[in-house]
Design a protein around this motif. Structure first.
Motif, PDB file in Angstrom:
ATOM      1  N   MET A 508       0.620  -1.149   0.102  1.00 13.88           N
ATOM      2  CA  MET A 508       0.087  -0.064   0.058  1.00 13.88           C
ATOM      3  C   MET A 508       0.808   1.345  -0.051  1.00 13.88           C
ATOM      4  O   MET A 508       0.590   2.401  -0.708  1.00 13.88           O
ATOM      5  CB  MET A 508      -1.090  -0.086   1.232  1.00 13.88           C
ATOM      6  CG  MET A 508      -2.018  -1.127   1.136  1.00 13.88           C
ATOM      7  SD  MET A 508      -3.171  -1.096   2.387  1.00 13.88           S
ATOM      8  CE  MET A 508      -2.361  -2.511   3.367  1.00 13.88           C
ATOM      9  N   ASP A 509       2.042   1.347   0.588  1.00 17.64           N
ATOM     10  CA  ASP A 509       2.623   2.515   0.950  1.00 17.64           C
ATOM     11  C   ASP A 509       3.375   3.043  -0.407  1.00 17.64           C
ATOM     12  O   ASP A 509       3.683   3.881  -0.491  1.00 17.64           O
ATOM     13  CB  ASP A 509       3.786   2.228   2.012  1.00 17.64           C
ATOM     14  CG  ASP A 509       3.351   2.170   3.478  1.00 17.64           C
ATOM     15  OD1 ASP A 509       3.501   3.117   3.975  1.00 17.64           O
ATOM     16  OD2 ASP A 509       2.815   1.101   3.588  1.00 17.64           O
ATOM     17  N   ALA A 510       3.471   2.013  -1.431  1.00 18.91           N
ATOM     18  CA  ALA A 510       4.232   2.215  -2.616  1.00 18.91           C
ATOM     19  C   ALA A 510       3.396   3.383  -3.620  1.00 18.91           C
ATOM     20  O   ALA A 510       4.071   3.942  -4.068  1.00 18.91           O
ATOM     21  CB  ALA A 510       4.422   0.989  -3.457  1.00 18.91           C
ATOM     22  N   SER A 511       2.215   3.515  -3.250  1.00 15.94           N
ATOM     23  CA  SER A 511       1.297   4.460  -3.883  1.00 15.94           C
ATOM     24  C   SER A 511       1.526   5.735  -3.526  1.00 15.94           C
ATOM     25  O   SER A 511       1.180   6.996  -3.956  1.00 15.94           O
ATOM     26  CB  SER A 511      -0.174   4.238  -3.708  1.00 15.94           C
ATOM     27  OG  SER A 511      -0.530   3.153  -4.293  1.00 15.94           O
ATOM     28  N   PHE A 512       2.283   6.272  -2.466  1.00 17.52           N
ATOM     29  CA  PHE A 512       2.478   7.494  -1.697  1.00 17.52           C
ATOM     30  C   PHE A 512       4.039   8.056  -2.336  1.00 17.52           C
ATOM     31  O   PHE A 512       4.163   9.021  -1.840  1.00 17.52           O
ATOM     32  CB  PHE A 512       2.475   7.514  -0.456  1.00 17.52           C
ATOM     33  CG  PHE A 512       1.009   7.052   0.134  1.00 17.52           C
ATOM     34  CD1 PHE A 512       0.059   7.947  -0.116  1.00 17.52           C
ATOM     35  CD2 PHE A 512       0.888   5.721   0.507  1.00 17.52           C
ATOM     36  CE1 PHE A 512      -1.300   7.526   0.225  1.00 17.52           C
ATOM     37  CE2 PHE A 512      -0.331   5.410   1.038  1.00 17.52           C
ATOM     38  CZ  PHE A 512      -1.626   6.141   0.814  1.00 17.52           C
ATOM     39  N   LEU A 652       2.420  -2.842   6.780  1.00 17.64           N
ATOM     40  CA  LEU A 652       1.063  -3.658   6.032  1.00 17.64           C
ATOM     41  C   LEU A 652       1.731  -4.105   4.700  1.00 17.64           C
ATOM     42  O   LEU A 652       1.952  -3.163   3.985  1.00 17.64           O
ATOM     43  CB  LEU A 652      -0.377  -3.089   6.427  1.00 17.64           C
ATOM     44  CG  LEU A 652      -0.728  -2.672   7.842  1.00 17.64           C
ATOM     45  CD1 LEU A 652      -2.103  -2.151   7.577  1.00 17.64           C
ATOM     46  CD2 LEU A 652      -0.965  -4.153   8.402  1.00 17.64           C
ATOM     47  N   PRO A 653       1.101  -5.357   4.284  1.00 20.20           N
ATOM     48  CA  PRO A 653       1.392  -5.855   2.825  1.00 20.20           C
ATOM     49  C   PRO A 653       0.293  -5.433   1.973  1.00 20.20           C
ATOM     50  O   PRO A 653      -0.013  -3.969   2.250  1.00 20.20           O
ATOM     51  CB  PRO A 653       1.420  -7.364   3.160  1.00 20.20           C
ATOM     52  CG  PRO A 653       0.379  -7.569   4.309  1.00 20.20           C
ATOM     53  CD  PRO A 653       0.638  -6.555   5.258  1.00 20.20           C
ATOM     54  N   ALA A 674      -6.017 -10.329   9.901  1.00 19.50           N
ATOM     55  CA  ALA A 674      -5.567 -11.098   8.734  1.00 19.50           C
ATOM     56  C   ALA A 674      -4.852  -9.998   7.821  1.00 19.50           C
ATOM     57  O   ALA A 674      -5.074  -8.717   7.663  1.00 19.50           O
ATOM     58  CB  ALA A 674      -6.772 -11.753   7.882  1.00 19.50           C
ATOM     59  N   ALA A 675      -3.611 -10.551   6.960  1.00 24.98           N
ATOM     60  CA  ALA A 675      -3.046  -9.762   6.255  1.00 24.98           C
ATOM     61  C   ALA A 675      -2.157 -10.670   5.463  1.00 24.98           C
ATOM     62  O   ALA A 675      -1.787 -11.796   6.094  1.00 24.98           O
ATOM     63  CB  ALA A 675      -2.318  -8.953   7.154  1.00 24.98           C
TER      64      ALA A 675
END
Length: 687
Positions: A508-512, A652-653, A674-675
């Protein structure tokens, strides 16, 4: 020249113990970023500055569309943020007022000049502070520039080299102190290379040159190149302390961008730097995501760029450089590691001269765009492009992938791969001697490929130049066998080999790191608790982005998005809410790998009560190439992780389910029940 040498065990033990405090925080951490004020202004003082800021902001409206408007806007933002977050870190309040007033006065001067289409601050030598508008969020971001006396710039002049200097950690070095120090700078920076421009990125404040801080380096570099006559093949990257960590990271992840890399006293990984033992390890997926930034996982990339390191003899952070020397040596890479005799966390006055001479020599040589050998090591295809070679897809993300290519004669390229399914490459000039055909021998398989047309200005920095149809060769691995995928057809998410593309491999963090738009709900859901969580967490992210990443997020309501699929092709969409409360999520519901209604959230074979559970994920719409969305998540590292830049990593993945009956904290937005990562076809992994 004094290289890495043996030193006493007792000295080493003392230094190593001083690296981090017992709670894992860096010595400068004051409990929050930005810290509480040390000399708070009175209400009257802040009101006076706010009134003056409003007047100057009103005047700025007349020039806000000028191409150099950011050169004035950086001063307005610095004062605005200082007032909002009470960023007053001087000995007495009057000093804070003095700095803010000086910035507003400079803004007035620049606004007046822009009104005449003039930029006098650009003239001459010395230290300057400039600005640009970031593509991530349209925010004005500052950077410093040093131009040596007598350096000739402009049309018709010889292009000059440029160094990028990454600063160390400064918890109180927010916009106002940074911009003021650059505006009023009396002393030159750490290095003063002859005939060379030195730029000082802000790095979006204090994030270890990761996330938007990583993007800032490239954006201010490109802005400086647009202003000055810079030789793009003679750009050096250097930094010390947090800046040294940034140089390790950006040198290893983007080795083709620099003429050379200099790392000074910076951490290189999480586990060793934090002295973590197995009983202290975080959850498995967080360990996997150490592979986003941990430099040892990218060590082979230093085959592609000259590297020199420096450590003080008694500096605790020497350990990181020594460890990297061990890792590099295992790959048969042996860069110089200069040691400052008797030095703690600083340069030795003589050794720094050796460092500078070495960098200047490498810069004079310049980078080679088309070397005979290219080596790639990565854990994600996001960092898979080096020189003329692109590791475009992997069999399994977050496992080590390697790709080594070598030109062996006028028409042959030999490649060896590990955990790779897709390769894109631009045949370098030295293999085009035989015309339009080239031979590739990859993992023992021989292929005859069409070279395709020459692409003019193939590479400047980040991306290829003007697109030329068929210029790139593509290889794909199916059932363990490599084949030619052709020149013209681009890879899609649903290509036979699968593989998350480099443009959007998660998490998720890659989008920032790139342009994003926050999309808030335009309705209500059946759960008041979920609506309250969405409202609080979306507001938390917007405020955290401002306080830590120093930008105002672009925000709309879902009802303002006319075509979600088109909107998601030019930017990441950060969607908050549920299919009931957010019409954009409702439109995407059929494309998402989660079954989500008012009663339940079903994911990966498990069901959860939708009134108390929220799914978070990043996901592309496979039927709309280029589309990218994140649902119910901002940055996944939170306030508790700001105590050291080594912890400001993804937590988080690709997807997670949160139980929101556990209130959000400084570490998590709720209880993770869950993750996991999606597989490399963007499918939910089978248990």
């Amino acid at each position: 020249m004094k290289y890495s040498v043996f030193f006493s065990l007792s000295l080493w033990v003392v230094a190593a113990q001083a690296q981090l405090s017992p709670n894992g925080a860096t010595a400068s951490f004051k409990g929050s970023l930005p810290p509480k004020p040390t000399a708070a202004l009175s209400a009257e003082q802040e009101a006076g500055l706010a009134k003056e800021l409003a007047e100057v902001t009103k005047a700025f409206e007349a020039v806000k569309n000028h191409p150099r408007a950011a050169d004035a806007d950086i001063f307005l933002k610095a004062v605005r943020y200082a007032l909002e977050f009470h960023e007053w870190y001087d000995k007495k309040p009057e000093d804070g007022v003095k700095k803010a007033t000086a910035l507003l006065e400079e803004a007035k001067k620049r606004i007046a000049a822009l009104g005449k289409n003039e930029t006098p601050w650009m003239k001459g030598s010395g230290q300057k502070v400039l600005g640009y508008y970031s593509k991530i969020d349209d925010s004005p971001q500052p950077y410093g520039v040093e131009i040596p006396e007598g350096l000739e710039l402009g049309a018709g002049k010889k292009p000059v080299p440029m160094w990028i200097w990454l600063h160390g950690r400064g918890d109180t070095a927010t916009d106002l102190p940074f911009v003021y120090s650059r505006l009023m700078a009396k002393k030159p920076g750490q290095f003063q290379p002859a005939g060379t421009i030195v730029i000082h990125p802000f790095g979006r404040y204090c994030n270890g040159w990761k996330s938007a801080g990583e993007t800032d380096v490239f954006e201010c570099r490109d802005d400086a190149i647009s202003r000055f006559n810079v030789d793009t093949n003679r750009v050096a990257l250097a930094g010390f302390s947090m800046g040294g960590a940034g140089a390790w990271h950006m040198g290893a992840h983007y080795p083709d961008q620099w003429a050379c890399v200099h790392t000074g006293a910076g951490f290189a990984d999480v586990k060793r730097y934090q002295k973590l033992t197995p009983e202290k390890y975080p959850v498995w997926y967080e360990q996997a995501m150490w592979g986003v930034y941990d430099v040892p996982d990218y060590a082979r990339n230093f085959f592609n760029v000259p590297l020199i390191s420096y450590s003080g003899e008694v500096d605790a952070q020497r350990d990181s450089a020594e460890y990297m020397m061990e890792v590099l040596a295992k790959e048969d890479i042996h860069p110089p590691h200069l040691i400052g005799p008797g030095m703690p966390h600083k340069y030795h006055p003589e050794t720094i001269k050796e460092v500078q001479a070495w960098i200047e020599k490498a810069v004079a040589k310049g980078r080679d765009l088309f070397p005979n050998e290219v080596h790639i090591q990565t854990k994600t295809p996001f960092y898979g492009r080096v020189k003329w070679l692109n590791l475009h897809g992997m069999e399994e993300s977050w496992k080590e992938a390697r790709l080594d290519a070598k030109v062996v004669d006028g028409q042959t390229i030999e490649m060896k791969s590990q955990n790779v399914t897709r390769i894109v490459f631009y045949p370098p000039p030295q293999v085009r001697k035989g015309g339009g055909k080239i031979k590739v021998v990859i993992d023992g398989t021989t292929l005859q490929l069409k070279a395709g047309p020459v692409a003019p200005k193939f590479e400047t920095f980040m991306t290829p130049g003007p697109k030329v149809a068929g210029a790139f060769c593509r290889l794909i691995k199916e059932n363990g066998v490599w084949r030619d995928f052709g020149n013209a057809e681009p890879f899609q998410h649903d290509s036979p080999a699968g593989g998350k593309p480099g443009a959007h491999p998660g998490p998720m963090d890659a989008s920032f790191l790139k342009r994003f738009l926050v999309v808030l709900p335009d309705g209500k859901s059946s759960s008041a608790a979920v609506d309250a969580w969405v409202e609080a967490e979306s507001a938390h992210f917007i405020q955290r982005w401002k306080s830590l990443m120093r930008g105002d997020t672009r925000v709309v309501k879902a009802s303002e998005i006319a075509d979600i699929y088109e909107a998601g092709k030019t930017q990441s969409l950060i969607l908050w809410g549920t299919p009931e409360s957010n019409s954009c999520i409702k439109k995407l519901a059929g494309d998402l790998p989660v079954k989500w209604d008012a009663q339940k959230v079903a994911m990966a074979g498990q069901s959860y009560d939708a009134k108390t559970h929220v799914p978070l994920m990043t996901y592309p719409c496979l039927k709309s190439p280029g589309f990218e969305a994140v649902i119910n998540s901002g940055l996944t590292f939170r306030e508790a992780h700001d105590k050291t830049n080594s912890l400001q990593n993804p937590k988080l993945p690709d997807w997670a389910i949160l139980d929101i009956t556990q209130p959000p904290s400084a570490e998590a937005a709720g209880k993770v029940v869950a993750a996991d990562f999606f597989d490399d076809r963007w499918q939910v992994k089978k248990k």
